[in-house]
Every structure is written in structure tokens, then in C-alpha cells.
Design an enzyme around this catalytic site. Structure first.
Site, PDB file in Angstrom:
ATOM      1  N   ASP A  22       6.704  -4.445   8.846  1.00  0.00           N
ATOM      2  CA  ASP A  22       7.419  -4.858   7.643  1.00  0.00           C
ATOM      3  C   ASP A  22       6.694  -4.129   6.520  1.00  0.00           C
ATOM      4  O   ASP A  22       5.569  -4.501   6.153  1.00  0.00           O
ATOM      5  CB  ASP A  22       7.321  -6.379   7.449  1.00  0.00           C
ATOM      6  CG  ASP A  22       8.041  -6.828   6.195  1.00  0.00           C
ATOM      7  OD1 ASP A  22       8.012  -6.083   5.200  1.00  0.00           O
ATOM      8  OD2 ASP A  22       8.622  -7.921   6.191  1.00  0.00           O
ATOM      9  N   HIS A  23       7.321  -3.078   5.982  1.00  0.00           N
ATOM     10  CA  HIS A  23       6.536  -2.196   5.111  1.00  0.00           C
ATOM     11  C   HIS A  23       6.054  -2.888   3.837  1.00  0.00           C
ATOM     12  O   HIS A  23       5.103  -2.446   3.205  1.00  0.00           O
ATOM     13  CB  HIS A  23       7.298  -0.896   4.788  1.00  0.00           C
ATOM     14  CG  HIS A  23       8.357  -1.037   3.743  1.00  0.00           C
ATOM     15  ND1 HIS A  23       9.597  -1.550   4.004  1.00  0.00           N
ATOM     16  CD2 HIS A  23       8.357  -0.727   2.416  1.00  0.00           C
ATOM     17  CE1 HIS A  23      10.306  -1.556   2.884  1.00  0.00           C
ATOM     18  NE2 HIS A  23       9.585  -1.060   1.903  1.00  0.00           N
ATOM     19  N   HIS A  30      10.996  -9.123   4.249  1.00  0.00           N
ATOM     20  CA  HIS A  30      10.098  -8.870   3.116  1.00  0.00           C
ATOM     21  C   HIS A  30       9.867 -10.111   2.250  1.00  0.00           C
ATOM     22  O   HIS A  30       8.744 -10.434   1.883  1.00  0.00           O
ATOM     23  CB  HIS A  30      10.672  -7.769   2.213  1.00  0.00           C
ATOM     24  CG  HIS A  30      11.065  -6.522   2.945  1.00  0.00           C
ATOM     25  ND1 HIS A  30      10.364  -6.038   4.017  1.00  0.00           N
ATOM     26  CD2 HIS A  30      12.087  -5.651   2.760  1.00  0.00           C
ATOM     27  CE1 HIS A  30      10.925  -4.925   4.452  1.00  0.00           C
ATOM     28  NE2 HIS A  30      11.983  -4.668   3.712  1.00  0.00           N
TER      29      HIS A  30
HETATM   30  C1  BG6 Z   1      14.168  -1.759   3.283  1.00  0.00           C
HETATM   31  C2  BG6 Z   1      15.626  -2.119   3.166  1.00  0.00           C
HETATM   32  O1  BG6 Z   1      13.545  -2.544   4.261  1.00  0.00           O
HETATM   33  O2  BG6 Z   1      13.541  -1.992   2.026  1.00  0.00           O
HETATM   34  C3  BG6 Z   1      16.286  -1.321   2.068  1.00  0.00           C
HETATM   35  O3  BG6 Z   1      16.265  -1.863   4.408  1.00  0.00           O
HETATM   36  C4  BG6 Z   1      15.548  -1.497   0.769  1.00  0.00           C
HETATM   37  O4  BG6 Z   1      17.652  -1.709   1.912  1.00  0.00           O
HETATM   38  C5  BG6 Z   1      14.060  -1.217   0.970  1.00  0.00           C
HETATM   39  O5  BG6 Z   1      16.087  -0.584  -0.169  1.00  0.00           O
HETATM   40  C6  BG6 Z   1      13.292  -1.564  -0.282  1.00  0.00           C
HETATM   41  O6  BG6 Z   1      11.976  -1.134  -0.130  1.00  0.00           O
HETATM   42  P1  BG6 Z   1      11.088  -0.793  -1.397  1.00  0.00           P
HETATM   43  O7  BG6 Z   1       9.750  -0.476  -0.823  1.00  0.00           O
HETATM   44  O8  BG6 Z   1      11.763   0.366  -2.086  1.00  0.00           O
HETATM   45  O9  BG6 Z   1      11.114  -2.013  -2.246  1.00  0.00           O
END
Ligand code: BG6
Length: 505
Positions: free
Chosen positions: A190-191, A253
Site C-alpha cells: 500500500d504505497h 490508503h
Molecule cells: C492509487 C489509486 O492507489 O493511489 C489512484 O489507485 C490514486 O487512483 C493514487 O490516484 C493516489 O496516490 P497519490 O500517492 O498520488 O496520493
């Protein structure tokens, strides 16, 4: 996890082969290779490190390296052509693959063994699934059939989101992975958990004495978590049609952010201890019953509108999206955590695409002071004390409180005490994938989701998903691109006498 919290040095230099399924895809191009390159630049990769990429696109190794170079040049923070030449040697092999064919796994095994022979050692194997979710079970089963096994400590598998579509499919995925890998080998990514500002929530809460005494329902009125995006679905319409905001952002997230804000203090920074404390939060979230969904959850979909002075199309006009789509691009929900600490403190979560600005922010609002001794004329409006954690794009933490305006009469004004990462540390934060890939390489699972965590998160959102699926929306699109979402989101929080925090004090 990460630089300071583990004894990673001991694992850091283990010879490693990083095998990317979907090596020619967008994720590899935009995120994985720029992150691996940055790790190489910072001297964080083991000396013996090789990348083996597999994809169906027909290319030779030189063409593949050139394709990847282009991605690294575009997305890595500091590209340097001579460093690239050295790094590109690490891309050992590009295999044109039909991932459902057993023959491919035999040739992969051969390639991996050859690299080990060349290094005269038994390297760790990391399998990275940067592939469509529909292929995961096939690849995992084939890895099992081809017996691409090492001792559990020496190999891992990384699975990208979406991790299942609902609780049932997530369980099926767990069973499939469990037939080939042990839980300790499975890294569900989960980045958000790799973002510095997200990790810092743990430091803020558990390395300081300031907050813990007031971090509960006696002092905290409510918590808001906002993940707002300016972008639309871009070229991911087909994927998004099956996901929607709740699956795409909330189940993973946003619930992870909730866990970090609400968890009990860990006894140690042991990976399972942190994850146990987080999963406790998810288990304590009050169960949502179908009859209540309309009271605690709202959804929206963007219509045409304006973003930064440019007219943009409606969601239903995006490529890959049905012209009568019911998929939500905005979701807001109210949750309660039924434990001693958080009884009756509402947690409001909202996320959406094509909103007024890009901001990820957590706002912790305190209850009013018990007695107002200052004369009414001291202040036009009493604002609550707040802590604002800016996760992105601004990286800061603010405390909002009242102070006396200098002068002979008592006049008060809200003021802002702010900590900015950039100012304090004079350097930028690493990309989330950099942190997470390094943790995978050293085998630290703290920042990854365990099976029980993913299941508990699905259990929270499943009733809402089910209710929404059974009652198609009649008002979509219900917010213009460039706004703060549908009016129902304002109503959701206004019913409780509160409002969404939209900047300022
Ligand atoms: C991803 C989603 O996990 O996270 C995307 O699939 C979203 O739809 C993205 O745009 C948002 O990531 P960040 O790091 O730009 O907030």
C-alpha cells in the site's frame, strides 16, 4: 521499517534477484524502476543485485533497457547518464512471456539458477507482481507448479493493490498465495505507507510526550481524513469502472491512515507488533449495517467542470467508462471506533477525483475549553484547537491555537505553529516506492498489509459496497469537476454540527 527503525544492515547486502512480472507495464516504468534506480544511486542495493523482467511485449534486452531508461529519466529525481549505464547492467534479462504457460516458468527457473551460479552464491528471490489482478492466481499457481521455491527467509512475493474486490475475493487470493508462500513471505503493498509524512505519524505520536495524554475521546472532538485529487481517472477508466473511490482509496490508503491515528502505542517497533496494533483498530470499527449506510456514507461522481482554468470532461466521458456509469469517483464516510479510547469520536473520511485541489490531510480537532473566562468581545469567533497533518503535497504539521493580539485590550486571534519537513531537514523526502522496495529487499514487512489487516479493512467497506451496488445512484453526476464534491458530503458532517476543514485556521 525504513532507515532508522530496523537492523536492516545485516540483510542489506544479501545477493538478490528481483523478478518483475509485468516488467513492461506502466507501474514498472513510472514507479518501480525509478525507485530501484534511486536506491542504486543512494547505494542501497546489495552488491549482487539483478533484475529479471518478464512481459508479453516483444522486445530484446537492449530495447527493454532503453524503454526503462526513458521512464527513469522522466520520473527519477536525479537522472545521471553515466550512473544509468552502471545501473542498466543490473537489468540482467528480459523474458518475453505468456504468464499462463508452464514453459515460461521453467526458463525463468533456469535464468535464476544461472545468475546464482555466476555469483557463486544462492541469492534471494523477490517476485514482484506488477500485473493485472486477474493474472495473480495464475502466476502464483505456476510459481508453485514450477517449484520456484527457496527457504521462506530467502524469497518473497509482492502483491500490488487492488488486493481483491471484496472480502470474499481477498480471502480466495489469500488461500491461493498461502498454498505457495508463507504469510511472512507475502508483501501486500500500500504505497501510502511508504510516504515519509505517513510514517512520521508514528514518530509524532509515539516519540513525543505532548499528545498521548490528550489523544482520546475526553479531548478529541473528531478527526477528518481527506485525500483529494485534482486528476480524473486519466487512462485507467477500465480499471476504475470496477473499483470506484471506496475500493480504490478508502479500503486501503485511508483506513491505513485511520489506523495510524487511532492505534494504541506499540510495545516495540517489531513488524508484527505494529501490525497487531493497527489491526486492533480495524476490528474495533463499529460494524455498518445496511439500513444505516445512507446515514453514514455518501457517494458522488464528477460531471464536467474546470480544473486550474481548464475545462475537463465528465467521468462518463472518460475513455473506458460507460456513458451511464454508476461508479463513484467520490466517497465520504463516518466511522466510529468502539474501544475505550475512541468511544463516540467520529472519524470522517472523504476522497474524490477532480476535486478543487490536491491535498491529503488529517485534521484532529479538540473539544472546546470547558469554561470561557474571556469576555465575548475578545474574539469574534472561537475556533477549535486543531492539529493539521499535511501529508501531501505540502509536508507539514500545524497546531492551531489562540493567542493574545499585542495591545492594551484583550483581543485574541487564532495562530499557527508549524513544522515543515523541508525547512527542518533541508532535504526532500524519498518516493514511497523507494522506501517500500528497500523494505522488501531487506525483508521488513512492517509497512505492508498482513492478510488479517486486508480482511478487516474489507469487512468495514463490504456492507457499503453491497448497499451501493443494490441501490444504483439516481443523481450522477452530482458534483462538477473542480468542486469539493457533492452537497451530500457537506450534509453528512453538517448534521453533526461540524464542517469539513478547507484550509485557513
Ligand atoms: C492509487 C489509486 O492507489 O493511489 C489512484 O489507485 C490514486 O487512483 C493514487 O490516484 C493516489 O496516490 P497519490 O500517492 O498520488 O496520493
Amino acid at each position: 521499517m525504513t532507515t532508522t527503525l530496523t537492523n536492516e544492515k545485516s540483510h542489506q547486502n544479501a545477493a538478490t534477484i528481483f523478478i518483475i512480472f509485468g516488467g513492461a507495464g506502466d507501474l514498472s516504468w513510472r514507479k518501480l524502476f525509478p525507485a530501484l534506480y534511486s536506491l542504486y544511486r543512494s547505494n542501497w542495493l546489495p552488491e549482487n543485485f539483478a533484475i529479471v523482467a518478464a512481459d508479453r511485449k516483444s522486445m530484446n534486452l537492449e530495447e527493454y533497457r532503453e524503454h526503462i531508461r526513458n521512464g527513469v529519466e522522466t520520473f527519477a529525481p536525479q537522472y545521471d547518464s553515466s550512473l544509468w549505464s552502471c545501473f542498466s547492467e543490473k537489468i540482467e534479462s528480459y523474458l518475453i512471456a505468456d504468464l499462463s504457460e508452464a514453459a515460461f516458468y521453467e526458463s525463468l527457473k533456469h535464468t535464476l539458477e544461472q545468475i546464482g551460479t555466476k555469483w557463486e552464491t544462492k541469492p534471494n528471490w523477490i517476485f514482484y507482481l506488477a500485473i493485472s489482478p486477474s493474472l495473480i492466481k495464475t502466476v502464483v499457481s505456476q510459481i508453485g507448479i514450477a517449484q520456484l521455491f527457496l527457504a521462506p527467509a530467502d524469497s518473497r512475493i509482492v502483491v500490488e493493490k487492488p488486493y481483491g474486490h471484496d472480502l470474499k475475493s481477498a480471502n480466495e487470493l489469500d488461500q491461493c498465495l498461502g498454498r505457495v508462500f508463507k504469510e511472512s513471505q507475502i508483501f501486500r503493498i500500500d504505497h501510502y505507507l511508504g510516504k515519509e509524512t505517513v510514517q512520521n505519524i508514528l514518530a509524532l505520536r509515539f516519540a513525543n510526550a505532548w499528545w498521548e495524554p490528550i489523544w482520546d475521546s475526553r479531548y478529541i472532538d473528531h478527526v477528518q481524513i481527506t485525500v483529494a485529487e485534482e486528476v480524473g481517472v486519466e487512462l485507467r477508466g477500465e480499471y476504475y469502472e470496477h473499483a470506484g473511490a471506496l475500493r480504490d482509496m478508502v479500503q486501503n490508503h485511508m483506513l491505513q491512515l485511520l489506523c495510524l491515528i487511532a492505534m494504541e502505542p506499540p510495545v516495540s517497533f517489531d513488524s508484527d507488533e505494529i501490525r497487531n496494533k493497527k489491526v486492533d483498530v480495524l476490528h474495533a470499527v463499529r460494524k455498518i449495517i445496511p439500513d444505516e449506510v445512507h446515514q453514514i456514507a455518501v457517494r458522488g461522481q464528477y460531471g464536467r467542470g474546470w480544473i486550474k482554468g481548464k475545462e475537463v470532461v465528465a467521468y462518463r466521458e472518460e475513455p473506458g467508462v460507460k456513458s451511464d456509469s454508476s461508479t463513484e469517483t467520490f466517497a465520504a464516510i463516518k466511522l466510529f471506533i468502539d474501544n475505550w479510547r475512541w468511544q463516540n469520536v467520529p472519524f470522517y473520511l472523504r476522497t474524490g477525483k477532480r476535486l478543487a485541489k490536491r491535498v491529503t490531510q488529517i485534521v484532529v480537532t479538540l473539544k472546546p475549553i470547558p469554561h470561557q473566562a474571556f469576555p465575548a468581545r475578545a474574539l469574534d469567533q472561537w475556533l477549535p484547537n486543531r492539529m493539521i497533518l499535511n501529508i501531501q503535497p505540502e509536508e507539514s504539521i500545524s497546531l492551531v491555537f489562540h493567542a493574545k493580539i499585542p495591545g492594551p485590550v484583550i483581543r485574541l486571534s487564532p495562530v499557527n505553529l508549524q513544522f515543515k519537513y523541508q525547512e527542518a531537514f533541508k532535504k526532500g523526502s524519498p518516493e514511497a516506492y523507494e522506501t517500500l522496495l528497500r523494505d522488501v529487499i531487506i525483508g521488513d514487512g512492517t509497512l505492508f498489509m498482513r492478510a488479517d489487516q486486508a480482511q478487516a479493512a474489507w469487512s468495514i467497506v463490504d456492507p457499503i459496497l453491497e448497499f451501493w451496488e443494490n441501490t444504483p445512484p439516481i443523481d450522477f453526476p452530482n458534483y462538477p469537476a473542480g468542486s469539493w464534491g457533492p452537497e451530500s458530503a457537506q450534509v453528512l458532517i453538517a448534521k453533526d454540527g461540524k464542517s469539513w476543514y478547507e484550509g485557513g485556521y
